[in-house]
Design a protein around this motif. Structure first.
Motif, PDB file in Angstrom:
ATOM      1  N   ALA A 236       0.830  -1.207   0.000  1.00 11.31           N
ATOM      2  CA  ALA A 236       0.000   0.000   0.000  1.00 11.31           C
ATOM      3  C   ALA A 236       0.863   1.255   0.000  1.00 11.31           C
ATOM      4  N   LEU A 237       1.913   1.262   0.828  1.00 11.13           N
ATOM      5  CA  LEU A 237       2.784   2.433   0.904  1.00 11.13           C
ATOM      6  C   LEU A 237       3.493   2.684  -0.424  1.00 11.13           C
ATOM      7  N   LEU A 238       3.987   1.628  -1.042  1.00 13.97           N
ATOM      8  CA  LEU A 238       4.659   1.771  -2.336  1.00 13.97           C
ATOM      9  C   LEU A 238       3.681   2.210  -3.431  1.00 13.97           C
ATOM     10  N   ALA A 239       2.439   1.719  -3.366  1.00 14.38           N
ATOM     11  CA  ALA A 239       1.436   2.118  -4.357  1.00 14.38           C
ATOM     12  C   ALA A 239       1.139   3.610  -4.252  1.00 14.38           C
ATOM     13  N   LEU A 240       1.014   4.126  -3.025  1.00 13.28           N
ATOM     14  CA  LEU A 240       0.800   5.566  -2.845  1.00 13.28           C
ATOM     15  C   LEU A 240       2.015   6.357  -3.336  1.00 13.28           C
ATOM     16  N   TRP A 241       3.200   5.861  -3.059  1.00  6.29           N
ATOM     17  CA  TRP A 241       4.429   6.501  -3.512  1.00  6.29           C
ATOM     18  C   TRP A 241       4.493   6.538  -5.040  1.00  6.29           C
ATOM     19  N   GLN A 242       4.106   5.422  -5.671  1.00  5.18           N
ATOM     20  CA  GLN A 242       4.085   5.363  -7.136  1.00  5.18           C
ATOM     21  C   GLN A 242       3.076   6.354  -7.702  1.00  5.18           C
ATOM     22  N   MET A 243       1.905   6.444  -7.101  1.00  7.87           N
ATOM     23  CA  MET A 243       0.873   7.361  -7.584  1.00  7.87           C
ATOM     24  C   MET A 243       1.333   8.808  -7.453  1.00  7.87           C
ATOM     25  N   LEU A 244       1.984   9.149  -6.337  1.00 11.62           N
ATOM     26  CA  LEU A 244       2.488  10.511  -6.134  1.00 11.62           C
ATOM     27  C   LEU A 244       3.515  10.866  -7.202  1.00 11.62           C
ATOM     28  N   LEU A 245       4.454   9.968  -7.459  1.00  8.38           N
ATOM     29  CA  LEU A 245       5.480  10.239  -8.461  1.00  8.38           C
ATOM     30  C   LEU A 245       4.876  10.368  -9.856  1.00  8.38           C
ATOM     31  N   ILE A 371      -6.292   6.979 -15.244  1.00  7.91           N
ATOM     32  CA  ILE A 371      -5.411   5.813 -15.154  1.00  7.91           C
ATOM     33  C   ILE A 371      -3.980   6.160 -15.544  1.00  7.91           C
ATOM     34  N   LEU A 372      -3.792   7.269 -16.296  1.00  7.32           N
ATOM     35  CA  LEU A 372      -2.450   7.680 -16.666  1.00  7.32           C
ATOM     36  C   LEU A 372      -1.661   8.167 -15.458  1.00  7.32           C
ATOM     37  N   VAL A 373      -2.364   8.614 -14.411  1.00  9.71           N
ATOM     38  CA  VAL A 373      -1.709   9.063 -13.181  1.00  9.71           C
ATOM     39  C   VAL A 373      -1.673   7.944 -12.153  1.00  9.71           C
ATOM     40  N   THR A 374      -2.683   7.096 -12.145  1.00 11.70           N
ATOM     41  CA  THR A 374      -2.748   5.969 -11.214  1.00 11.70           C
ATOM     42  C   THR A 374      -2.615   4.675 -12.020  1.00 11.70           C
ATOM     43  N   PRO A 375      -1.415   4.116 -12.133  1.00 10.33           N
ATOM     44  CA  PRO A 375      -1.192   2.923 -12.972  1.00 10.33           C
ATOM     45  C   PRO A 375      -2.103   1.761 -12.590  1.00 10.33           C
TER      46      PRO A 375
END
Length: 540
Positions: A236-245, A371-375
């Motif tokens: 979950a933490l990595l998914a939020l980090w990926q979405m932020l980047l 979806i382009l921002v949230t893979p």
């Protein structure tokens, strides 16, 4: 005047609720909202740095090499050029694992090059696994796409400027410097940013060719944390980090990208009247031949390798046909849903644009491209965590995979249909209003005839994306439910290369067959429309 259809607004609300629910599950499961904790962890910091590093190198190589390729293609006319450009257009939507298998068949440890070098007692000087393979695969997929985008920019140079360059006796270098480079420079930030995002969020390529912890990206770390370690908090933490980047990258790309200036005059250059030389011909041939050698041999190896002794065993294996059926169900369902949702959103957004409410129209379409921002893997992770509160997440695997694939195909459907639907509305809105035509009747009589080709193209693109996707099925797949890409990945992982070759060529034929079938249906429909028009003219 007709009221603005509300269907697009409701669809946009549903998409936003769907994504927010997935992100909400990530927030509930994450140990804290302090994303700086990711950077303080040495492994996560390495994963983040490698994600940026491989994306940057891949983008520099893909776009940097695409510049001379696009320039050469813009100057040369030859037999097979249109076919080559069509081939370039398919690499972006080609099933990733099909391209990966083709690269392995040539550059792998037991590939064509390795076997040729063995004949002279030599070995491959590099390994395709790790950073080398990731870069090679990203260039294979993105260089043709970048070349086409840059070629479109060069094609906007007016014919009058080509004639003026010839009249002034400019060399090829001076013409490139003063006429063509300004066009390319305007397009480069957009192309580079788009390729960077595609490489940064790449999943299947890194999963197949990563080669260990040293070559792991953020998305692959999310998958490993949930699928293998079952560390839901880390995922979950990595998914939020990926979405932020991804959000920061998307905003940066939007700021850097500038529209190409509109020029007066014809944009059809025809024959470029400029002094040519043997050196320039050799230069152009070198880059065009290099691009062909990059793209064509791996695809040819997929076809050639697929004809082997294991074909009969694969085609009589129930696991293959179960995966085949699941792939067709997922691809058809996802592309159909994406098409319906995309047209619903565009029906509302174009009505807003016709009333000069462009900001609201942009907002509705932006939700469709979220979806382009949230893979897809981030959304899949959130849904996996959310479903755990209600039932067994794997029991809803089919519906989740279809929903995520539809969401992933939606931006391309919107991009394909946005301008055609708006142009049809601008042309026929007053005629339809005077005749009282609306809803289904208007679509059947007026819009379907004009939009048949872009609708077929949008469906084909959605089908190809869904048939080759691995991100959602990798998380929700199981022995009972797997698609052809997951089955192919499992065969590659167990080094069953001949069986994997059969599955690869099947995926390739499915993708190409979808485009061919839609094109044939469109041509048949166009011929029938012409017959109907001639019939009406005769009666008239």
């Amino acid at each position: 005047m007709n009221t603005i259809p509300k269907v697009g607004i409701w669809v946009a609300i549903a998409i936003a609720a769907f994504v927010i629910s997935a992100l909400g599950a990530l927030l509930l499961e994450a140990p804290s909202l302090n994303l700086s904790a990711v950077w303080s962890d040495p492994y996560y910091r390495h994963v983040t740095q490698f994600s940026f590093y491989q994306a940057l190198l891949s983008s520099v190589l893909s776009v940097g090499l695409a510049i001379p390729v696009a320039h050469a293609l813009s100057r040369r006319q030859f037999k097979g050029r249109s076919l080559l450009l069509k081939l370039f257009a398919t690499t972006l939507v080609l099933p990733v694992l099909v391209g990966v298998f083709g690269l392995l068949a040539i550059y792998g440890n037991s590939g064509l090059l390795a076997n040729m070098l063995k004949q002279i007692d030599h070995s491959l000087p590099f390994s395709i696994y790790g950073l080398n393979g990731i870069l090679l695969a990203h260039v294979f997929f993105n260089l043709p796409y970048a070349s086409r985008l840059l070629l479109q920019a060069l094609d906007t140079v007016p014919a009058e400027q080509h004639k003026l360059c010839a009249h002034l006796g400019m060399s090829h270098w001076h013409k490139f410097k003063w006429v063509e480079w300004p066009r390319l420079r305007q397009q480069l930030p957009h192309v580079f940013g788009l390729v960077f995002m595609l490489c940064f969020t790449s999943f299947a390529t890194v999963m197949a060719l990563g080669g260990g912890p040293k070559s792991t990206t953020i998305e692959l770390a999310i998958y490993q944390a949930i699928k293998f370690d079952f560390d839901l908090q880390a995922g979950a933490l990595l998914a939020l980090w990926q979405m932020l980047l991804c959000g920061v990258l998307a905003l940066s790309i939007q700021r850097l990208a500038k529209p190409i200036a509109v020029s007066t005059g014809s944009v059809s250059p025809g024959k470029i009247l400029i002094q040519d030389s043997v050196g320039s011909k050799v230069w152009d041939f070198f880059w065009i031949a290099g691009a062909c050698l990059l793209v064509i041999p791996p695809l040819a190896m997929v076809v050639l390798s697929g004809i082997n002794e294991q074909a009969l065993l694969v085609f009589t294996d129930s696991r293959f046909w179960l995966a085949f059926g699941a792939s067709l169900k997922v691809a058809i369902s996802a592309s159909a849903i994406a098409l319906v949702i995309g047209m619903a959103i565009l029906t509302t957004s174009r009505a807003l644009r016709l009333r000069n409410k462009n900001s609201k129209a942009d907002g509705i379409e932006l939700i469709g491209t979220i979806i382009l921002v949230t893979p897809g893997l981030v959304i899949s992770t959130g849904l996996f965590l959310l479903l755990r509160y209600f039932a067994d997440a794997f029991s809803y695997a089919f519906y989740v995979v279809v929903a995520v694939n539809a969401l992933m195909a939606l931006p391309y459907v919107i991009k394909t249909l946005s301008q055609p639907m708006l142009h049809v509305a601008q042309q026929y809105q007053y005629l339809c209003a005077s005749l009282g035509m609306r809803g289904w009747q208007r679509f059947k009589v007026v819009e379907w005839r004009a939009l048949r080709k872009p609708i077929a193209h949008a469906f084909a693109i959605g089908f190809m994306f869904s048939i080759g996707d691995l991100s959602a099925i990798a998380l929700f797949g199981s022995q009972e439910f797997r698609t052809l890409p997951l089955y192919l990945f499992q065969l590659l992982g167990s080094y069953q290369m001949e069986a994997a070759a059969v599955v690869s060529v099947t995926l390739l034929l499915l993708s190409v067959g979808c485009f061919t079938l839609t094109e044939m249906l469109f041509k048949m429909g166009s011929k029938q429309a012409k017959k109907d028009k001639r019939g009406r003219d005769v009666i008239g």
